[in-house]
Motif scaffolding. Structure first.
Motif, mmCIF file in Angstrom:
data_model
loop_
_atom_site.group_PDB
_atom_site.id
_atom_site.type_symbol
_atom_site.label_atom_id
_atom_site.label_comp_id
_atom_site.label_asym_id
_atom_site.label_seq_id
_atom_site.Cartn_x
_atom_site.Cartn_y
_atom_site.Cartn_z
ATOM 1 N N ARG A 167 53.004 45.070 21.745
ATOM 2 C CA ARG A 167 52.169 45.884 22.641
ATOM 3 C C ARG A 167 51.914 45.178 23.961
ATOM 4 N NH1 ARG A 167 46.674 47.206 20.202
ATOM 5 N NH2 ARG A 167 46.740 44.938 19.878
ATOM 6 N N ALA A 168 51.728 46.034 25.001
ATOM 7 C CA ALA A 168 51.368 45.503 26.318
ATOM 8 C C ALA A 168 50.289 46.388 26.929
ATOM 9 C CB ALA A 168 52.586 45.441 27.237
ATOM 10 N N LEU A 169 49.575 45.820 27.877
ATOM 11 C CA LEU A 169 48.547 46.551 28.615
ATOM 12 C C LEU A 169 49.096 46.882 29.993
ATOM 13 C CD1 LEU A 169 45.512 47.355 28.195
ATOM 14 C CD2 LEU A 169 44.948 45.331 29.544
ATOM 15 N N VAL A 170 48.995 48.158 30.393
ATOM 16 C CA VAL A 170 49.365 48.554 31.748
ATOM 17 C C VAL A 170 48.071 48.609 32.559
ATOM 18 C CG1 VAL A 170 50.538 50.250 33.197
ATOM 19 C CG2 VAL A 170 51.208 49.981 30.798
ATOM 20 N N VAL A 171 47.966 47.791 33.584
ATOM 21 C CA VAL A 171 46.779 47.738 34.436
ATOM 22 C C VAL A 171 47.088 48.481 35.725
ATOM 23 C CG1 VAL A 171 45.101 46.257 35.593
ATOM 24 C CG2 VAL A 171 46.174 45.499 33.452
ATOM 25 N N LEU A 172 46.338 49.543 36.008
ATOM 26 C CA LEU A 172 46.560 50.384 37.179
ATOM 27 C C LEU A 172 45.392 50.190 38.136
ATOM 28 C CD1 LEU A 172 47.386 53.619 35.147
ATOM 29 C CD2 LEU A 172 49.021 51.956 36.027
ATOM 30 N N VAL A 173 45.656 49.645 39.311
ATOM 31 C CA VAL A 173 44.624 49.394 40.308
ATOM 32 C C VAL A 173 44.802 50.401 41.447
ATOM 33 C CG1 VAL A 173 43.572 47.709 41.857
ATOM 34 C CG2 VAL A 173 44.652 46.944 39.721
ATOM 35 N N SER A 174 43.783 51.227 41.687
ATOM 36 C CA SER A 174 43.850 52.258 42.722
ATOM 37 C C SER A 174 43.370 51.718 44.061
ATOM 38 C CB SER A 174 43.002 53.470 42.326
ATOM 39 O OG SER A 174 43.457 54.012 41.112
ATOM 40 N N GLU A 175 43.723 52.422 45.124
ATOM 41 C CA GLU A 175 43.297 52.000 46.454
ATOM 42 C C GLU A 175 41.791 52.121 46.636
ATOM 43 O OE1 GLU A 175 45.640 54.170 49.277
ATOM 44 O OE2 GLU A 175 47.235 52.671 49.233
ATOM 45 N N ASP A 176 41.128 52.949 45.812
ATOM 46 C CA ASP A 176 39.672 53.060 45.920
ATOM 47 C C ASP A 176 38.943 51.973 45.133
ATOM 48 O OD1 ASP A 176 39.894 53.797 43.283
ATOM 49 O OD2 ASP A 176 39.264 55.871 43.569
ATOM 50 N N GLY A 177 39.715 51.044 44.511
ATOM 51 C CA GLY A 177 39.119 49.930 43.790
ATOM 52 C C GLY A 177 38.949 50.165 42.309
ATOM 53 N N SER A 178 39.168 51.380 41.835
ATOM 54 C CA SER A 178 39.023 51.642 40.407
ATOM 55 C C SER A 178 40.213 51.083 39.637
ATOM 56 C CB SER A 178 38.886 53.147 40.144
ATOM 57 O OG SER A 178 40.038 53.841 40.586
ATOM 58 N N VAL A 179 39.953 50.737 38.380
ATOM 59 C CA VAL A 179 40.982 50.126 37.528
ATOM 60 C C VAL A 179 41.043 50.910 36.218
ATOM 61 C CG1 VAL A 179 41.713 48.042 36.306
ATOM 62 C CG2 VAL A 179 40.583 47.848 38.525
ATOM 63 N N GLU A 180 42.257 51.241 35.792
ATOM 64 C CA GLU A 180 42.459 51.874 34.493
ATOM 65 C C GLU A 180 43.442 51.045 33.694
ATOM 66 O OE1 GLU A 180 43.129 56.048 34.129
ATOM 67 O OE2 GLU A 180 42.247 56.465 36.083
ATOM 68 N N ASN A 181 43.169 50.938 32.385
ATOM 69 C CA ASN A 181 44.045 50.198 31.483
ATOM 70 C C ASN A 181 44.635 51.141 30.450
ATOM 71 O OD1 ASN A 181 43.353 47.683 32.699
ATOM 72 N ND2 ASN A 181 41.453 47.661 31.520
ATOM 73 N N ARG A 182 45.924 50.969 30.162
ATOM 74 C CA ARG A 182 46.602 51.800 29.179
ATOM 75 C C ARG A 182 47.456 50.915 28.267
ATOM 76 N NH1 ARG A 182 43.354 54.687 30.668
ATOM 77 N NH2 ARG A 182 43.504 56.683 31.747
ATOM 78 N N LEU A 183 47.410 51.196 26.945
ATOM 79 C CA LEU A 183 48.242 50.466 25.997
ATOM 80 C C LEU A 183 49.601 51.137 25.873
ATOM 81 C CD1 LEU A 183 45.752 49.682 23.072
ATOM 82 C CD2 LEU A 183 46.870 48.017 24.565
ATOM 83 N N VAL A 184 50.673 50.330 25.802
ATOM 84 C CA VAL A 184 52.011 50.865 25.553
ATOM 85 C C VAL A 184 52.675 50.015 24.475
ATOM 86 C CG1 VAL A 184 52.330 51.792 27.878
ATOM 87 C CG2 VAL A 184 53.061 49.454 27.389
ATOM 88 N N ASP A 185 53.545 50.645 23.709
ATOM 89 C CA ASP A 185 54.342 49.922 22.720
ATOM 90 C C ASP A 185 55.555 49.304 23.401
ATOM 91 O OD1 ASP A 185 52.651 50.648 20.598
ATOM 92 O OD2 ASP A 185 53.671 52.575 20.373
ATOM 93 N N LEU A 186 55.888 48.079 23.030
ATOM 94 C CA LEU A 186 57.029 47.402 23.637
ATOM 95 C C LEU A 186 58.285 47.647 22.807
ATOM 96 C CD1 LEU A 186 55.417 43.951 24.538
ATOM 97 C CD2 LEU A 186 55.776 45.927 26.015
ATOM 98 N N PRO A 187 59.426 47.909 23.463
ATOM 99 C CA PRO A 187 60.686 48.074 22.725
ATOM 100 C C PRO A 187 61.051 46.778 22.003
ATOM 101 C CG PRO A 187 60.891 48.824 25.001
ATOM 102 C CD PRO A 187 59.600 48.092 24.906
ATOM 103 N N PRO A 188 61.572 46.872 20.792
ATOM 104 C CA PRO A 188 62.002 45.661 20.086
ATOM 105 C C PRO A 188 63.060 44.901 20.888
ATOM 106 C CG PRO A 188 61.957 47.557 18.607
ATOM 107 C CD PRO A 188 61.763 48.097 19.994
ATOM 108 N N GLY A 189 62.959 43.573 20.891
ATOM 109 C CA GLY A 189 63.944 42.750 21.575
ATOM 110 C C GLY A 189 63.779 42.687 23.074
ATOM 111 N N LEU A 190 62.627 43.035 23.590
ATOM 112 C CA LEU A 190 62.403 43.030 25.042
ATOM 113 C C LEU A 190 62.475 41.605 25.586
ATOM 114 C CD1 LEU A 190 61.538 45.092 27.322
ATOM 115 C CD2 LEU A 190 59.238 44.176 27.017
#
Length: 367
Positions: A167-190
């Motif tokens: 698993r990895a965390l996707v960190v999204l930083v907007s120009e207005d300063g807000s931050v959103e985090n999203r979990l994603v599954d990582l492909p095997p062998g990445l």
């Protein structure tokens, strides 16, 4: 503004013909019945109507007209020998053909714009949206509602951060300063460097744009992405974009002022209606779906009672208008939900003006 932007009256051919054939006297009596209902919630009888009409008619003559209006499906008697109330079809006819909209005064315009500017100064899009819903709930004594897409904010930076091998965390930083985090599954062998490679790939394309826009561009140039990234990193980029703009998260709903709906209850059936409306509001998907229908074009839309399945039990209405960004793309809807006897003449222009203020703020980059 006028009511040309509103949905058409849902009437069959025979009924539509009856409505079109109403003479001035019938329209005036019908108008008085509706306006009395909107003001008091109470049925009005022929004797009271005869006293308030701008023309001289006996109670017997008024009763004859009321019988014709009832036959046309515009009014009904809630109890035997009682006065008359408008049906939902009657309310729709009133809104489409007879509603005289008020104006938003200069003082009110200034107050609305000042409140929205103050909210925008706190630098988050959601703050301004929340202020809009609070303000409309106060004006209408109903519930103020706003829905928008989470992908509206222009992004400044994207980062993939590994949490564990799968698993990895996707960190999204907007120009207005807000931050959103999203979990994603990582492909095997990445490969070890794939997270940084995916981050670099997106950051080269995303600054000042929304995730939806970047996703559309990548879909359009899929072959170029295949050449630039290996297959596993390409899957990671796809996973990050899909998880961040997936259907379950595209819409964000804000509701304020539900307590207003508990005021001025007149009977046990009113309390039951409000209980059903609260239940409706808790079903966010249905509310969002209904608000999204108001994105069909510019101008205010009005949904009355059982015209939509959401309010089929609670007998409520919604007044809503879309707002757009600097590219004239509709990005959300602002509105009011309340009983069918909302003050349409006052609330319709208020909702319209609030949507226009929000659009101007977005166009000027102030939220």
């Amino acid at each position: 503004m006028n009511t040309r932007d509103l949905p058409p009256l849902p009437a069959g051919p025979g009924q539509a013909r009856s409505l079109a054939e109403l003479n001035e006297r019938s329209r005036e009596i019908f108008r008085q019945i509706v306006e009395s209902y909107l003001a008091t919630g109470e049925p009005v009888g022929s004797r009271n109507l005869a006293r308030i009409l701008p023309m001289t008619l006996s109670p017997a003559s008024v009763r004859n007209v009321m019988a014709d209006l009832e036959q046309a499906g515009l009014i009904y008697a809630p109890h035997t020998s009682a006065g008359r109330l408008p049906t939902e079809t009657g309310l729709r006819f009133f809104v489409d053909a007879l509603l005289e909209l008020g104006d938003v005064g200069q003082e009110e315009q200034g107050r609305i714009e000042a409140q929205m500017r103050a909210a925008a100064s706190r630098h988050t899009f959601e703050t301004a949206l929340t202020e809009a819903s609070v303000m409309l709930s106060g004006i209408s004594r109903g519930a103020g509602v706003v829905v928008t897409t989470k992908q509206n904010a222009n992004l400044r930076h994207v980062e993939f951060v590994r949490l564990d091998p799968g698993r990895a965390l996707v960190v999204l930083v907007s120009e207005d300063g807000s931050v959103e985090n999203r979990l994603v599954d990582l492909p095997p062998g990445l490969p070890a460097g794939a997270l940084q490679e995916a981050s670099n790939f997106l950051n080269a394309r995303i600054r000042g744009r929304t995730l939806g826009e970047v996703r559309a561009e990548i879909e359009a140039s899929r072959e170029a992405m295949k050449r630039e990234l290996d297959a596993l990193t390409e899957r990671l980029v796809d996973a990050g974009l899909a998880r961040s703009v997936g259907p379950s998260e595209e819409r964000h709903l804000i509701v304020r002022g539900q307590a207003n709906l508990l005021e001025d209850l007149r009977a046990a059936e009113d309390l039951e209606r409000i209980r059903l409306l609260f239940s409706d509001l808790e079903s966010q998907k249905d509310v969002i779906d209904l608000l999204t229908r108001a994105e069909g074009g510019e101008g205010v839309r009005i949904f009355i009672g059982s015209e939509n399945k959401l309010f089929s039990l609670s007998g409520s209405s919604m007044i809503a208008a879309p707002f757009h960004d600097g590219r004239q793309k509709i990005v959300g809807v602002v509105g009011v939900i309340g009983p069918t006897r909302l003050n349409y003449a006052r609330i319709v222009p208020m909702v319209d003006f609030t949507a226009r203020v929000m659009s101007r703020m977005l166009e000027n980059g102030r939220v």
